[in-house]
Scaffold this motif. Sequence first.
Motif, short mmCIF file in Angstrom:
data_model
loop_
_atom_site.label_atom_id
_atom_site.label_comp_id
_atom_site.label_asym_id
_atom_site.label_seq_id
_atom_site.Cartn_x
_atom_site.Cartn_y
_atom_site.Cartn_z
N MET A 178 11.44 6.64 7.94
CA MET A 178 10.73 5.60 7.19
C MET A 178 10.36 4.43 8.10
O MET A 178 9.32 3.80 7.91
CB MET A 178 11.59 5.13 6.01
CG MET A 178 11.52 6.05 4.83
SD MET A 178 9.82 6.16 4.18
CE MET A 178 10.17 6.68 2.53
N CYS A 179 11.22 4.14 9.07
CA CYS A 179 10.90 3.06 10.01
C CYS A 179 9.71 3.50 10.89
O CYS A 179 8.85 2.68 11.23
CB CYS A 179 12.12 2.73 10.86
SG CYS A 179 11.93 1.20 11.76
N CYS A 180 9.67 4.80 11.21
CA CYS A 180 8.54 5.31 12.00
C CYS A 180 7.22 5.17 11.23
O CYS A 180 6.17 4.94 11.81
CB CYS A 180 8.77 6.78 12.37
SG CYS A 180 10.15 7.01 13.51
N THR A 181 7.29 5.29 9.90
CA THR A 181 6.05 5.09 9.13
C THR A 181 5.63 3.62 9.16
O THR A 181 4.44 3.32 9.09
CB THR A 181 6.19 5.56 7.65
OG1 THR A 181 7.09 4.72 6.96
CG2 THR A 181 6.63 7.01 7.54
N VAL A 182 6.61 2.73 9.25
CA VAL A 182 6.28 1.30 9.31
C VAL A 182 5.58 0.99 10.63
O VAL A 182 4.52 0.34 10.66
CB VAL A 182 7.56 0.43 9.16
CG1 VAL A 182 7.22 -1.05 9.33
CG2 VAL A 182 8.23 0.69 7.82
N THR A 183 6.15 1.47 11.75
CA THR A 183 5.50 1.18 13.04
C THR A 183 4.16 1.93 13.13
O THR A 183 3.19 1.42 13.70
CB THR A 183 6.42 1.53 14.23
OG1 THR A 183 6.91 2.87 14.12
CG2 THR A 183 7.61 0.60 14.30
N GLY A 184 4.10 3.12 12.52
CA GLY A 184 2.82 3.85 12.51
C GLY A 184 1.75 3.09 11.75
O GLY A 184 0.63 2.92 12.24
N GLN A 185 2.11 2.62 10.56
CA GLN A 185 1.11 1.90 9.76
C GLN A 185 0.68 0.61 10.47
O GLN A 185 -0.50 0.25 10.46
CB GLN A 185 1.68 1.58 8.37
CG GLN A 185 0.64 1.06 7.41
CD GLN A 185 1.06 1.16 5.94
OE1 GLN A 185 2.21 1.55 5.63
NE2 GLN A 185 0.16 0.83 5.05
N GLY A 186 1.64 -0.05 11.10
CA GLY A 186 1.31 -1.27 11.85
C GLY A 186 0.38 -0.98 13.01
O GLY A 186 -0.62 -1.68 13.23
N ALA A 187 0.68 0.10 13.76
CA ALA A 187 -0.14 0.43 14.93
C ALA A 187 -1.55 0.85 14.49
O ALA A 187 -2.55 0.43 15.10
CB ALA A 187 0.53 1.56 15.72
N GLY A 188 -1.63 1.69 13.45
CA GLY A 188 -2.95 2.16 12.99
C GLY A 188 -3.81 1.01 12.51
O GLY A 188 -5.01 0.94 12.81
N THR A 189 -3.20 0.09 11.79
CA THR A 189 -3.95 -1.06 11.27
C THR A 189 -4.39 -1.97 12.42
O THR A 189 -5.54 -2.39 12.48
CB THR A 189 -3.06 -1.84 10.26
OG1 THR A 189 -2.63 -0.92 9.26
CG2 THR A 189 -3.81 -2.98 9.62
N ALA A 190 -3.47 -2.22 13.34
CA ALA A 190 -3.79 -3.11 14.46
C ALA A 190 -4.90 -2.51 15.34
O ALA A 190 -5.83 -3.22 15.76
CB ALA A 190 -2.54 -3.37 15.30
N ALA A 191 -4.81 -1.20 15.59
CA ALA A 191 -5.83 -0.56 16.42
C ALA A 191 -7.20 -0.69 15.75
O ALA A 191 -8.20 -1.05 16.39
CB ALA A 191 -5.47 0.91 16.63
N ALA A 192 -7.25 -0.42 14.45
CA ALA A 192 -8.53 -0.47 13.74
C ALA A 192 -9.08 -1.90 13.68
O ALA A 192 -10.27 -2.13 13.92
CB ALA A 192 -8.34 0.08 12.33
N VAL A 193 -8.20 -2.86 13.40
CA VAL A 193 -8.66 -4.26 13.35
C VAL A 193 -9.20 -4.67 14.72
O VAL A 193 -10.24 -5.33 14.84
CB VAL A 193 -7.51 -5.19 12.88
CG1 VAL A 193 -7.87 -6.66 13.08
CG2 VAL A 193 -7.16 -4.91 11.42
N SER A 194 -8.52 -4.24 15.78
CA SER A 194 -8.98 -4.63 17.12
C SER A 194 -10.34 -4.00 17.45
O SER A 194 -11.16 -4.62 18.12
CB SER A 194 -7.92 -4.27 18.17
OG SER A 194 -7.96 -2.90 18.49
#
Length: 447
Positions: free
Chosen positions: A404-420
């Motif tokens: 579940m923690c991996c899904t948190v870092t995954g969602q954070g990374a995916g969102t940050a990459a797209a926003v960037s």
Amino acid sequence: MNYIEEPARKTPVLAETDVLVVGSGPSGLAAAIASARQGVDTMLVERYGCFGGNITQAMVESIGWYRHEGTVESDGIGREFEIRAREFGGERKEPQSVSQVVEADIFKCVADQMVEKEGIDRFLHCLGVEALVRENQVIGVVTESKQGRNAILAKRVIDCTGDADIAFRAGAACTKAPKSQLEGVSVSFGCSGVNRERFLDYVQKNPGSLGQWATETSGKENEMFSPYLSEPFARAREKGEIPDGVLTGGYWSSLTDTGEATYLNMVYMLGLDPTDLADLTHAEIEGRKQAMMAIDALRKYTPGFENARLRTFGSSLGTRESRKIKGRHIMTGDEVKNQAAFSDSIGIFPEFLDAYGVVVIPTTGRFFQIPYGALVPESVDNLLVAGRCVSGDKISHAALRQMMCCTVTGQGAGTAAAVSVKEKVSSARVNIQRVQEALKKQGVRIQ
Ligand SMILES: Cc1cc2nc3c(=O)[nH]c(=O)nc-3n(C[C@H](O)[C@H](O)[C@H](O)COP(=O)(O)OP(=O)(O)OC[C@H]3O[C@@H](n4cnc5c(N)ncnc54)[C@H](O)[C@@H]3O)c2cc1C
């Protein structure tokens, strides 16, 4: 070691995308879904024939076993995994918590459907083997597959391989504990032919507890129930049927109404490096041997298992720890255990630790924040890392590796990459408030 020179060659470009996610475990799936939801082109590549990582390949179905009445959750894509699995009829009661397990094979279909629904481009059977780096910026990945060597060009790459394969190849600083100190690897298996009532009656009369196997807890865990079995193996060892040092004990998880123990996590092998070819080969073969020994012991010494037989092995060895990046922030065990807060938080995770014998269960509502800096490699830009290879010390890994923690870092990374991508700044320089706003809109709790 001897070396040979390979001739230089031209590599065909298979695809171009905005965000490329390599590896599709809990972190990679969450990263790809989160990126696609931001409206940028997203591609997901996976070396095996199904998405899901350890959930589907090592049958690790107990995604929420830490959950109790008082647990405060991250509320992101991980919870959606559980909801989708329920809609598919692929969940059952998890025996030690208020959570449900997600059935490994059904989760393959759940993941297929989520990837398709979000319009994510995808390749299965596609191994990321090399990072393409220009002036410290990652511009894509080289892949190998049955059709040969290809390049996939991307504005941002997210490494969700569990082993930081891409970050390592890109030259990002990584750490890896000596193999004598790494967490063990496992061959998971399942059994059919279990007499459910007889077995559950035996468990009720001989309940396992967390304190039975944990070496460090916060105290409250010691008496908590654990679906842990050690007696059958101790008895088999006494009889000389199991050698010393292997099969000391392990877990059962859920049981179907038709007598299938779908996930038995009983083979735990230490001293092996999941990035070493010889160790991986040895572990697969030795693990199967130990699993068969475990089934013999279960049949002989566990009421309800008398007629049990092998139902399935995980399709791959399950690994828990190998390389981790050295990120802009290195998470520590103290931060995890002391409700750390960060201005660049991309999500929270309950105070749940489980590794190296340390077990803390989040019954009290405590949680810590995860900083974006733990996902950002020090020296290579436009590359993010999510999942169990994010930046952290040994004890923080006991929390950060949790699915579940991996899904948190995954969602954070995916969102940050797209926003960037949308804001045309590199991933290291992305405006973290914009990322946090986007995460909050997705229902993620960041503080
Ligand atoms: C037996 C076992 C029991 C566990 N029990 C629990 C538990 O009860 N609860 C819990 O929360 N956690 C548990 N864990 C830990 C948890 O499963 C992992 O830490 C978690 O799955 C890591 O997620 P991830 O997305 O980082 O990587 P993974 O789940 O390992 O997924 C990585 C994905 O990337 C793919 N991949 C790897 N390299 C490449 C490459 N170069 N190119 C393309 N694809 C690649 C892999 O095939 C895989 O699909 C357990 C682990 C094991 C092995």
